[in-house]
Design a protein around this motif. Sequence first.
Motif, short mmCIF file in Angstrom:
data_model
loop_
_atom_site.label_atom_id
_atom_site.label_comp_id
_atom_site.label_asym_id
_atom_site.label_seq_id
_atom_site.Cartn_x
_atom_site.Cartn_y
_atom_site.Cartn_z
N TYR A 131 54.45 52.84 49.98
CA TYR A 131 54.37 52.01 48.78
C TYR A 131 55.42 50.91 48.89
CZ TYR A 131 51.56 55.75 46.75
OH TYR A 131 50.58 56.68 46.51
N HIS A 132 55.00 49.68 48.65
CA HIS A 132 55.91 48.54 48.71
C HIS A 132 56.44 48.26 47.30
CE1 HIS A 132 54.96 47.68 52.91
NE2 HIS A 132 53.71 47.98 52.60
N LEU A 133 57.76 48.30 47.18
CA LEU A 133 58.43 48.17 45.90
C LEU A 133 59.08 46.80 45.77
CD1 LEU A 133 60.17 51.68 45.91
CD2 LEU A 133 57.90 51.08 45.01
N PRO A 134 59.54 46.46 44.57
CA PRO A 134 60.25 45.18 44.40
C PRO A 134 61.48 45.08 45.30
CG PRO A 134 59.65 46.12 42.27
CD PRO A 134 59.35 47.17 43.30
N ARG A 135 61.92 43.86 45.55
CA ARG A 135 63.12 43.55 46.36
C ARG A 135 62.97 44.01 47.80
NH1 ARG A 135 67.39 46.17 42.16
NH2 ARG A 135 66.45 45.33 40.26
N GLY A 136 61.75 44.06 48.27
CA GLY A 136 61.52 44.37 49.67
C GLY A 136 61.69 45.82 50.05
N GLN A 137 61.84 46.71 49.08
CA GLN A 137 62.02 48.12 49.38
C GLN A 137 60.67 48.79 49.65
OE1 GLN A 137 64.19 49.30 45.77
NE2 GLN A 137 65.97 49.70 47.07
N THR A 138 60.70 49.85 50.44
CA THR A 138 59.50 50.62 50.73
C THR A 138 59.76 52.10 50.48
OG1 THR A 138 60.11 50.84 53.07
CG2 THR A 138 58.66 49.00 52.47
N LEU A 139 58.74 52.78 50.01
CA LEU A 139 58.81 54.22 49.77
C LEU A 139 57.79 54.89 50.68
CD1 LEU A 139 58.98 55.97 46.31
CD2 LEU A 139 57.62 56.89 48.18
N LYS A 140 58.26 55.70 51.62
CA LYS A 140 57.38 56.39 52.54
C LYS A 140 57.04 57.77 51.96
CE LYS A 140 59.27 54.02 56.58
NZ LYS A 140 59.95 54.17 57.90
N ALA A 141 55.97 57.79 51.15
CA ALA A 141 55.59 59.04 50.50
C ALA A 141 55.06 60.07 51.49
CB ALA A 141 54.55 58.77 49.41
N VAL A 142 54.31 59.59 52.47
CA VAL A 142 53.81 60.42 53.56
C VAL A 142 54.19 59.71 54.85
CG1 VAL A 142 51.77 61.44 54.64
CG2 VAL A 142 51.89 61.29 52.15
N ASP A 143 54.91 60.41 55.71
CA ASP A 143 55.57 59.73 56.83
C ASP A 143 55.19 60.33 58.18
OD1 ASP A 143 57.24 58.01 58.18
OD2 ASP A 143 59.10 59.03 57.63
N GLY A 144 53.97 60.04 58.65
CA GLY A 144 53.56 60.45 59.99
C GLY A 144 53.18 61.90 60.11
N ILE A 145 52.26 62.37 59.28
CA ILE A 145 51.85 63.78 59.28
C ILE A 145 50.60 63.97 60.12
CG2 ILE A 145 50.89 65.63 57.83
CD1 ILE A 145 52.90 64.91 55.73
N SER A 146 50.61 65.02 60.94
CA SER A 146 49.45 65.41 61.74
C SER A 146 49.26 66.92 61.61
CB SER A 146 49.66 65.06 63.23
OG SER A 146 49.79 63.68 63.42
N LEU A 147 48.06 67.32 61.25
CA LEU A 147 47.72 68.75 61.18
C LEU A 147 46.22 68.89 61.12
CD1 LEU A 147 46.92 69.16 57.94
CD2 LEU A 147 49.39 69.23 57.69
N SER A 148 45.73 70.13 61.27
CA SER A 148 44.31 70.41 61.24
C SER A 148 44.05 71.65 60.40
CB SER A 148 43.76 70.64 62.65
OG SER A 148 44.00 69.52 63.48
N VAL A 149 42.85 71.73 59.84
CA VAL A 149 42.46 72.88 59.04
C VAL A 149 41.08 73.32 59.51
CG1 VAL A 149 42.11 73.80 56.72
CG2 VAL A 149 43.72 71.90 57.07
N MET A 150 40.96 74.60 59.87
CA MET A 150 39.70 75.13 60.35
C MET A 150 38.79 75.53 59.19
SD MET A 150 39.87 74.94 63.63
CE MET A 150 38.50 75.97 64.17
N PRO A 151 37.48 75.60 59.43
CA PRO A 151 36.57 76.06 58.37
C PRO A 151 36.94 77.47 57.90
CG PRO A 151 35.33 75.10 60.20
CD PRO A 151 36.75 75.21 60.66
N GLY A 152 36.97 77.65 56.60
CA GLY A 152 37.30 78.95 56.03
C GLY A 152 38.78 79.26 55.94
#
Length: 349
Positions: free
Chosen positions: A41-62
Amino acid sequence: MTRLPHAATSPAATLPRASASASASASARPLLEVRDVRKIYHLPRGQTLKAVDGISLSVMPGEVLGLVGESGCGKSTLGRCLLRLTDVSSGQILFDGQDITALTERALRPLRQQMQMVFQDSYASLNPRRRIGDLLAEPLRVHPGPDGRKRSRATITARLHELMELVSLPVGALDRYAHEFSGGQRQRINIARALALSPRLVVADEPVSALDVSVQAQIVNLFADLQARLGLTYVFVAHDLAVVRQISTRVAVMYLGAVVELGETDAVLHHPAHPYSAALTAAVPRPAVGAARAAPLGGDIPSPVARPAGCRFHTRCPAMQERCRMEEPALRAIGPGHFVACHFPLAEG
């Protein structure tokens, strides 16, 4: 184990696929794959908020993946990204092998039937001006049936009765309004709405956090029963490890937008490798008198706008060393299906 394709931009992007549950074969492909996903998220004054920062995962059926962490760690944002309720800034989300991150709303609409969400606030997510029957019937009217045709009134009515049976509510509830129900009953209604189109994946975003403890147990048991009966796949978001332990087959622990530990539920809860996971586990109430407990986690979560350099947990870590200040640890394997982002893990193997 099969590994996700390497993403050079993230050391944590190379992860094994989730272990198959009893209902999924070892050769089945993941129902959900997350590849180096970021939400900024890009905030005022050039600040950024990295709410999710490079996540990798997998979920199998069931499978049931528990996503845990303190408030503000990004787990709810990730849950919304998984269903494209929030667009990602970069990375890929694959549902049943199809990349959904760049799909238009029109192209995504047929997949909406297969991916549903149960929200945290059971009251705010229900329109108070409409009867429950109308709320549950809406997705059945909007989306076509399995044959591609518009559903008949009789078909919709029959499905509404099935949904009431699934969530253990009387059929008469369909003629009432949201304010006439308790919090637990409203959450059952939200679950019924999520199941209306027979989805394959359900993301439950803190679905029991606003409920009394006794009601929490009932709703968690309902989730477990529905998963067994319908073969559903869950991403279950929670901050309470006691809740996650009841339902999850695997757990991903998040801190400041990143996964810091990932593994089978028993391994993570009984033998946590990350100091943060250990602190969360120590906070779970123990029924045994005199049971050993680790020291509670001190300090506050740093601002995600000004994340610490090096290990994102080092400002609160009781085992912090100089390397932790300077170098961010990658998520690495320490045992079969067990991964941790820590230079000095508490347990290996």
